[in-house]
Design a protein around this motif. Structure first.
Motif, PDB file in Angstrom:
ATOM      1  N   GLY A  72       0.823  -1.200   0.000  1.00  0.00           N
ATOM      2  CA  GLY A  72       0.000   0.000   0.000  1.00  0.00           C
ATOM      3  C   GLY A  72       0.854   1.245   0.000  1.00  0.00           C
ATOM      4  O   GLY A  72       2.029   1.218   0.392  1.00  0.00           O
ATOM      5  N   PHE A  73       0.256   2.335  -0.452  1.00  0.00           N
ATOM      6  CA  PHE A  73       0.946   3.621  -0.552  1.00  0.00           C
ATOM      7  C   PHE A  73       0.278   4.650   0.351  1.00  0.00           C
ATOM      8  O   PHE A  73      -0.954   4.756   0.375  1.00  0.00           O
ATOM      9  CB  PHE A  73       0.921   4.115  -2.001  1.00  0.00           C
ATOM     10  N   SER A  74       1.078   5.388   1.126  1.00  0.00           N
ATOM     11  CA  SER A  74       0.611   6.506   1.928  1.00  0.00           C
ATOM     12  C   SER A  74      -0.444   6.027   2.944  1.00  0.00           C
ATOM     13  O   SER A  74      -0.144   5.211   3.802  1.00  0.00           O
ATOM     14  CB  SER A  74       0.088   7.613   1.016  1.00  0.00           C
ATOM     15  N   ALA A  75      -1.686   6.518   2.860  1.00  0.00           N
ATOM     16  CA  ALA A  75      -2.714   6.035   3.782  1.00  0.00           C
ATOM     17  C   ALA A  75      -2.869   4.520   3.676  1.00  0.00           C
ATOM     18  O   ALA A  75      -3.123   3.834   4.672  1.00  0.00           O
ATOM     19  CB  ALA A  75      -4.050   6.721   3.500  1.00  0.00           C
ATOM     20  N   GLY A  76      -2.707   4.001   2.472  1.00  0.00           N
ATOM     21  CA  GLY A  76      -2.732   2.559   2.298  1.00  0.00           C
ATOM     22  C   GLY A  76      -1.584   1.869   3.001  1.00  0.00           C
ATOM     23  O   GLY A  76      -1.718   0.752   3.507  1.00  0.00           O
ATOM     24  N   ALA A  77      -0.426   2.540   3.069  1.00  0.00           N
ATOM     25  CA  ALA A  77       0.733   1.982   3.772  1.00  0.00           C
ATOM     26  C   ALA A  77       0.518   1.998   5.280  1.00  0.00           C
ATOM     27  O   ALA A  77       0.939   1.070   5.985  1.00  0.00           O
ATOM     28  CB  ALA A  77       1.991   2.766   3.413  1.00  0.00           C
ATOM     29  N   PHE A  78      -0.134   3.044   5.812  1.00  0.00           N
ATOM     30  CA  PHE A  78      -0.497   3.029   7.233  1.00  0.00           C
ATOM     31  C   PHE A  78      -1.417   1.845   7.520  1.00  0.00           C
ATOM     32  O   PHE A  78      -1.244   1.139   8.516  1.00  0.00           O
ATOM     33  CB  PHE A  78      -1.188   4.342   7.620  1.00  0.00           C
ATOM     34  N   MET A  79      -2.382   1.620   6.619  1.00  0.00           N
ATOM     35  CA  MET A  79      -3.284   0.493   6.790  1.00  0.00           C
ATOM     36  C   MET A  79      -2.517  -0.828   6.778  1.00  0.00           C
ATOM     37  O   MET A  79      -2.792  -1.733   7.574  1.00  0.00           O
ATOM     38  CB  MET A  79      -4.327   0.505   5.660  1.00  0.00           C
ATOM     39  N   VAL A  80      -1.521  -0.952   5.890  1.00  0.00           N
ATOM     40  CA  VAL A  80      -0.704  -2.161   5.813  1.00  0.00           C
ATOM     41  C   VAL A  80      -0.006  -2.420   7.145  1.00  0.00           C
ATOM     42  O   VAL A  80       0.000  -3.545   7.657  1.00  0.00           O
ATOM     43  CB  VAL A  80       0.328  -2.058   4.672  1.00  0.00           C
ATOM     44  N   ASN A  81       0.584  -1.375   7.733  1.00  0.00           N
ATOM     45  CA  ASN A  81       1.296  -1.550   8.997  1.00  0.00           C
ATOM     46  C   ASN A  81       0.369  -1.999  10.116  1.00  0.00           C
ATOM     47  O   ASN A  81       0.699  -2.907  10.886  1.00  0.00           O
ATOM     48  CB  ASN A  81       2.001  -0.244   9.376  1.00  0.00           C
ATOM     49  N   TYR A  82      -0.792  -1.372  10.217  1.00  0.00           N
ATOM     50  CA  TYR A  82      -1.719  -1.745  11.294  1.00  0.00           C
ATOM     51  C   TYR A  82      -2.267  -3.155  11.100  1.00  0.00           C
ATOM     52  O   TYR A  82      -2.412  -3.908  12.073  1.00  0.00           O
ATOM     53  CB  TYR A  82      -2.855  -0.726  11.390  1.00  0.00           C
ATOM     54  N   LEU A  83      -2.552  -3.542   9.860  1.00  0.00           N
ATOM     55  CA  LEU A  83      -3.038  -4.895   9.615  1.00  0.00           C
ATOM     56  C   LEU A  83      -1.943  -5.919   9.890  1.00  0.00           C
ATOM     57  O   LEU A  83      -2.202  -6.985  10.459  1.00  0.00           O
ATOM     58  CB  LEU A  83      -3.543  -5.021   8.178  1.00  0.00           C
ATOM     59  N   ALA A  84      -0.708  -5.610   9.491  1.00  0.00           N
ATOM     60  CA  ALA A  84       0.406  -6.514   9.774  1.00  0.00           C
ATOM     61  C   ALA A  84       0.600  -6.679  11.273  1.00  0.00           C
ATOM     62  O   ALA A  84       0.893  -7.774  11.761  1.00  0.00           O
ATOM     63  CB  ALA A  84       1.681  -5.987   9.127  1.00  0.00           C
ATOM     64  N   CYS A  85       0.409  -5.596  12.009  1.00  0.00           N
ATOM     65  CA  CYS A  85       0.590  -5.621  13.463  1.00  0.00           C
ATOM     66  C   CYS A  85      -0.515  -6.413  14.144  1.00  0.00           C
ATOM     67  O   CYS A  85      -0.241  -7.219  15.052  1.00  0.00           O
ATOM     68  CB  CYS A  85       0.632  -4.182  13.979  1.00  0.00           C
ATOM     69  N   GLN A  86      -1.739  -6.228  13.716  1.00  0.00           N
ATOM     70  CA  GLN A  86      -2.882  -6.841  14.385  1.00  0.00           C
ATOM     71  C   GLN A  86      -3.234  -8.223  13.846  1.00  0.00           C
ATOM     72  O   GLN A  86      -3.734  -9.079  14.591  1.00  0.00           O
ATOM     73  CB  GLN A  86      -4.099  -5.918  14.248  1.00  0.00           C
ATOM     74  N   HIS A  87      -2.992  -8.451  12.545  1.00  0.00           N
ATOM     75  CA  HIS A  87      -3.393  -9.704  11.892  1.00  0.00           C
ATOM     76  C   HIS A  87      -2.237 -10.217  11.031  1.00  0.00           C
ATOM     77  O   HIS A  87      -2.360 -10.315   9.797  1.00  0.00           O
ATOM     78  CB  HIS A  87      -4.648  -9.479  11.043  1.00  0.00           C
ATOM     79  N   PRO A  88      -1.119 -10.562  11.645  1.00  0.00           N
ATOM     80  CA  PRO A  88       0.096 -10.886  10.881  1.00  0.00           C
ATOM     81  C   PRO A  88      -0.019 -12.112   9.989  1.00  0.00           C
ATOM     82  O   PRO A  88       0.738 -12.243   9.024  1.00  0.00           O
ATOM     83  CB  PRO A  88       1.152 -11.094  11.972  1.00  0.00           C
ATOM     84  N   ASP A  89      -0.961 -13.004  10.275  1.00  0.00           N
ATOM     85  CA  ASP A  89      -1.075 -14.235   9.497  1.00  0.00           C
ATOM     86  C   ASP A  89      -1.985 -14.110   8.280  1.00  0.00           C
ATOM     87  O   ASP A  89      -2.140 -15.069   7.527  1.00  0.00           O
ATOM     88  CB  ASP A  89      -1.591 -15.367  10.391  1.00  0.00           C
ATOM     89  N   ASP A  90      -2.582 -12.931   8.069  1.00  0.00           N
ATOM     90  CA  ASP A  90      -3.523 -12.797   6.962  1.00  0.00           C
ATOM     91  C   ASP A  90      -2.829 -12.809   5.602  1.00  0.00           C
ATOM     92  O   ASP A  90      -3.438 -13.196   4.595  1.00  0.00           O
ATOM     93  CB  ASP A  90      -4.340 -11.510   7.110  1.00  0.00           C
ATOM     94  N   PHE A  91      -1.569 -12.346   5.544  1.00  0.00           N
ATOM     95  CA  PHE A  91      -0.796 -12.326   4.297  1.00  0.00           C
ATOM     96  C   PHE A  91       0.596 -12.874   4.572  1.00  0.00           C
ATOM     97  O   PHE A  91       1.079 -12.835   5.707  1.00  0.00           O
ATOM     98  CB  PHE A  91      -0.713 -10.903   3.728  1.00  0.00           C
ATOM     99  N   ALA A  92       1.241 -13.346   3.507  1.00  0.00           N
ATOM    100  CA  ALA A  92       2.584 -13.910   3.672  1.00  0.00           C
ATOM    101  C   ALA A  92       3.625 -12.827   3.916  1.00  0.00           C
ATOM    102  O   ALA A  92       4.641 -13.080   4.567  1.00  0.00           O
ATOM    103  CB  ALA A  92       2.963 -14.729   2.437  1.00  0.00           C
ATOM    104  N   ALA A  93       3.392 -11.628   3.394  1.00  0.00           N
ATOM    105  CA  ALA A  93       4.358 -10.538   3.558  1.00  0.00           C
ATOM    106  C   ALA A  93       3.636  -9.211   3.409  1.00  0.00           C
ATOM    107  O   ALA A  93       2.514  -9.129   2.873  1.00  0.00           O
ATOM    108  CB  ALA A  93       5.481 -10.646   2.528  1.00  0.00           C
ATOM    109  N   TYR A  94       4.320  -8.151   3.879  1.00  0.00           N
ATOM    110  CA  TYR A  94       3.735  -6.808   3.907  1.00  0.00           C
ATOM    111  C   TYR A  94       4.733  -5.808   3.326  1.00  0.00           C
ATOM    112  O   TYR A  94       5.926  -5.861   3.651  1.00  0.00           O
ATOM    113  CB  TYR A  94       3.360  -6.434   5.341  1.00  0.00           C
ATOM    114  N   ALA A  95       4.235  -4.895   2.473  1.00  0.00           N
ATOM    115  CA  ALA A  95       5.131  -3.982   1.768  1.00  0.00           C
ATOM    116  C   ALA A  95       4.564  -2.559   1.740  1.00  0.00           C
ATOM    117  O   ALA A  95       4.005  -2.121   0.724  1.00  0.00           O
ATOM    118  CB  ALA A  95       5.379  -4.489   0.350  1.00  0.00           C
TER     119      ALA A  95
END
Length: 276
Positions: free
Chosen positions: A139-162
């Motif tokens: 994700g980019f910008s606001a989307g990147a903030f969303m990526v970080n919070y989802l990775a933090c709260q739900h780390p198993d939902d995706f194989a990797a985060y960018a």
């Protein structure tokens, strides 16, 4: 074996059925988006599949953007598809000053974004046969903030985060649920999301310090040292990497320029993702 020369017509019928399903989905590339109960998404499939089911990059747009707008970043989309990846670009629904964004900050009212993205992945798997496991949430910008919070709260939902040009807001989380694979890229002269953070909305909100967010990720991943295991320069890009265990690695890439998706990001990110 089908007798009487019926194999070719039968095969053609199967192919029509398969591709007919995709056509009826009506949401590949820049046509009308795929609609599910909690929102909408666009999808673009590679012409040549390197593996089945198709690996996926799900990309979250920035503030004021859209899934259709993401698909118009043809350089990025073509690069991802050339590597055999399907690209999924969902729409945010939270509205602020008429602009679309994501419900990432704790306490905000709106859609459960983690549940929405799970439904997007399930729907895309059913309609188009994409993988549920070889997945990158970017994700980019606001989307990147969303990526970080989802990775933090739900780390198993995706194989990797960018995430690109986004971290956490203040107060940032004190801890995250489990280690992740993270590829964070940021522009050195980004003024929209500065590396040190900034206040927004007459100091109503505060973007966090990117380096503080990386410290949280090192703690989450159980890194033995704050010092990177590897640091290097490739042309004008500066990179650091922490390999802290199985599925617990961080790469931070600092690039010249401001608030944008860096040129060549798709291949750099996928090179990292495919290493493991």
């Amino acid at each position: 074996m089908i007798a009487g020369g019926g194999f070719a017509p039968a095969l053609a019928a199967v192919m029509v059925a398969l591709w007919g399903g995709a056509a009826r989905a009506g949401c590949d590339d820049l046509s009308a988006p795929c609609q599910i109960s909690t929102g909408a998404y666009h999808i673009s499939l590679p012409q040549a599949a390197r593996q089945q089911p198709l690996p996926v990059v799900l990309f979250l747009h920035g503030y004021g953007g859209s899934g259709a707008g993401t698909m118009k970043n043809t350089g990025m989309i073509k690069a991802l598809k050339a590597r055999g990846y399907a690209v999924i670009a969902p729409d945010a629904t939270r509205r602020r000053n008429g602009n679309r964004s994501w419900v990432f900050f704790p306490g905000w009212q709106g859609r459960d974004e983690a549940a929405f993205l799970r439904q997007v992945m399930a729907d895309a798997a059913n309609r188009f046969g994409v993988s549920r496991h070889d997945t990158v949430l970017a994700g980019f910008s606001a989307g990147a903030f969303m990526v970080n919070y989802l990775a933090c709260q739900h780390p198993d939902d995706f194989a990797a985060y960018a995430p690109i040009s986004g971290g956490f807001w203040r107060p940032q989380p004190e801890s995250c649920a489990a280690p992740v694979r993270l590829f964070h890229s940021h522009g050195w002269s980004d003024r929209t999301v500065p590396l040190e953070g900034r206040y927004l909305g007459d100091k109503q909100f505060q973007q966090g310090d990117i380096y503080a967010g990386l410290e949280l990720w090192r703690q989450t991943n159980g890194c033995e040292s704050h010092a990177p295991g590897k640091a290097w320069q490739d042309d004008k890009a500066l990179s650091r990497r922490w390999d802290c265990g199985v599925d617990a690695d961080i790469e931070f890439m600092l690039l010249p320029g401001g608030h944008r998706v860096p040129k060549g990001w798709a291949d750099l990110m996928l090179d990292w993702f495919e290493e493991k």
